[in-house]
Design a protein around this motif. Structure first.
Motif, short mmCIF file in Angstrom:
data_model
loop_
_atom_site.label_atom_id
_atom_site.label_comp_id
_atom_site.label_asym_id
_atom_site.label_seq_id
_atom_site.Cartn_x
_atom_site.Cartn_y
_atom_site.Cartn_z
N ARG A 121 1.97 2.73 -0.59
CA ARG A 121 3.06 1.98 -1.03
C ARG A 121 4.32 3.03 -1.56
O ARG A 121 5.22 2.83 -1.33
CB ARG A 121 2.67 1.10 -1.85
CG ARG A 121 3.69 0.15 -2.37
CD ARG A 121 4.44 -0.68 -1.14
NE ARG A 121 5.86 -1.29 -1.40
CZ ARG A 121 5.86 -2.67 -1.84
NH1 ARG A 121 4.65 -3.14 -1.83
NH2 ARG A 121 6.87 -3.22 -2.08
N TYR A 177 2.72 2.16 -9.20
CA TYR A 177 1.99 2.07 -8.12
C TYR A 177 0.46 1.87 -8.29
O TYR A 177 -0.13 1.07 -7.43
CB TYR A 177 2.13 2.90 -6.76
CG TYR A 177 3.96 3.05 -6.74
CD1 TYR A 177 4.31 2.41 -5.63
CD2 TYR A 177 4.65 3.85 -7.44
CE1 TYR A 177 5.61 2.33 -5.03
CE2 TYR A 177 6.01 3.75 -6.80
CZ TYR A 177 6.39 3.10 -5.82
OH TYR A 177 7.86 3.03 -5.60
N ASP A 194 5.34 4.87 1.47
CA ASP A 194 6.45 3.85 2.15
C ASP A 194 7.70 3.70 1.38
O ASP A 194 8.80 3.34 2.06
CB ASP A 194 5.64 2.33 2.10
CG ASP A 194 6.19 1.63 3.17
OD1 ASP A 194 5.93 1.55 4.45
OD2 ASP A 194 6.97 0.72 2.66
N ASP A 195 7.61 3.53 0.19
CA ASP A 195 9.23 3.05 -0.65
C ASP A 195 9.89 4.36 -0.32
O ASP A 195 11.07 4.26 -0.35
CB ASP A 195 8.81 2.94 -2.11
CG ASP A 195 8.29 1.50 -2.38
OD1 ASP A 195 8.33 0.66 -1.33
OD2 ASP A 195 8.14 1.10 -3.59
N ILE A 254 1.45 -3.63 1.97
CA ILE A 254 1.35 -2.25 1.39
C ILE A 254 2.40 -1.19 1.80
O ILE A 254 2.94 -0.42 1.50
CB ILE A 254 -0.07 -1.74 1.77
CG1 ILE A 254 -1.07 -2.56 0.82
CG2 ILE A 254 -0.10 -0.37 1.26
CD1 ILE A 254 -2.43 -2.12 1.18
N SER A 255 2.79 -1.61 3.09
CA SER A 255 3.74 -0.86 4.16
C SER A 255 4.90 -1.56 4.50
O SER A 255 5.25 -1.49 5.78
CB SER A 255 2.86 -0.31 4.89
OG SER A 255 2.29 -1.23 5.84
#
Length: 299
Positions: free
Chosen positions: A272, A247, A275-276, A94-95
């Motif tokens: 996510r 997502y 994070d991106d 996820i991260s």
């Protein structure tokens, strides 16, 4: 005099060594060169002192140089649970960007928020005071506007106000209506932008990355606040979390008819997506040349 000009600390060791040498040395065996041992000892002491002095000043000056030019980047992510991050043990991917930062740095596993909601916690972070001291207790958001929230008093010294006298250029980017100039959060910032309130990470990233490109040659403190993992309770029970479609499809609930699992899957999609965008921010720092000389804090 030579020892003293190098460092006051180093004059003591060679001087005391030389003193004790004179006190306890045996009479020289050689009558032709009675002071050969003495001269060798003096030469050795001078050499040690100069080497130690040189190392001392080399470390001191390089330490000053590093400290003088170090950027500080504070990334705060609204409503992000630590147990949904890989670096804290979550099994899903996820991260990845945050996990890379954690792998290259230090992970703190025993941290406590000073309040249950954003404004009070952030004021505590920026002033190093508890809510009973800074007085931020209330605040409600209705249709994007904040009501009943106390304004941070100018009497409190904030983190950017501490950094400015040390030569830092300071910039803040907020996406939360509780964290605005109107609420006192612009204190100490040379540049403060709250034009992306309740908007996604791409909005605030665009403004922050542009600022980095324009200020990468300066020593700076940058604060950027992402709002995406925060639930939107006005959107109805089925859409608390609404990441971009890409997502939303990444993480599917095991039971699509279970509301809790459905919310958690969408929540992970929001993380996510954030994070991106953090990965894009890091890439911008690298491209600008500021990354290698920066401390990055994520919370």
């Amino acid at each position: 005099l030579v020892f003293f000009s190098v460092s006051q600390h180093f004059i003591m060791i060679p001087s005391l060594s030389f003193f004790f040498f004179l006190m306890i040395r045996r009479p020289p065996r050689s009558t032709l060169f009675p002071y050969t041992t003495l001269f060798r000892s003096i030469f050795l002491l001078i050499a040690i002192s100069l080497i130690a002095g040189g190392l001392f000043f080399y470390i001191k000056e390089n330490s000053k140089k590093t400290q003088h030019n170090t950027n500080i980047i504070l990334i705060t992510i609204d409503a992000l649970r630590s147990d949904h991050l890989g670096c804290y043990g979550h099994p899903g991917n996820i991260s990845p960007a945050i996990d890379r930062i954690a792998k290259e740095g230090t992970v703190f596993r025993n941290c406590f928020a000073q309040s249950s909601w954003t404004a009070a916690s952030m004021v505590s972070m920026f002033t190093s005071t508890l809510p009973p001291t800074h007085g931020i207790f209330h605040g409600q958001v209705r249709e994007g506007k904040v009501y009943y929230q106390e304004v941070l008093s100018d009497d409190f010294v904030t983190l950017p106000e501490i950094l400015k006298p040390a030569g830092y250029t300071t910039a803040g980017f907020s996406t939360n209506s509780h964290l605005t100039k109107k609420q006192g959060f612009a204190q100490g910032f040379d540049y403060f932008n709250d034009n992306c309130l309740w908007k996604n990470a791409e909005c605030v990233n665009g403004k922050a990355i542009k600022w980095i490109q324009d200020n990468s040659k300066k020593k700076f403190f940058l604060w950027i606040h992402y709002i995406d993992p925060h639930a939107d309770f006005t959107a109805g029970n089925n859409d608390w979390y609404n990441p971009p479609e890409k997502y939303r499809k990444l993480y599917k609930p095991k039971n699509p008819h279970n509301p809790k699992e459905k919310h958690l899957a969408a929540y992970d999609g929001e993380i996510r997506y954030t994070d991106d965008n953090i990965a894009k921010l890091i890439n911008a720092l690298k491209e600008s040349g500021a990354y290698e000389n920066s401390i990055i804090i994520v919370t």
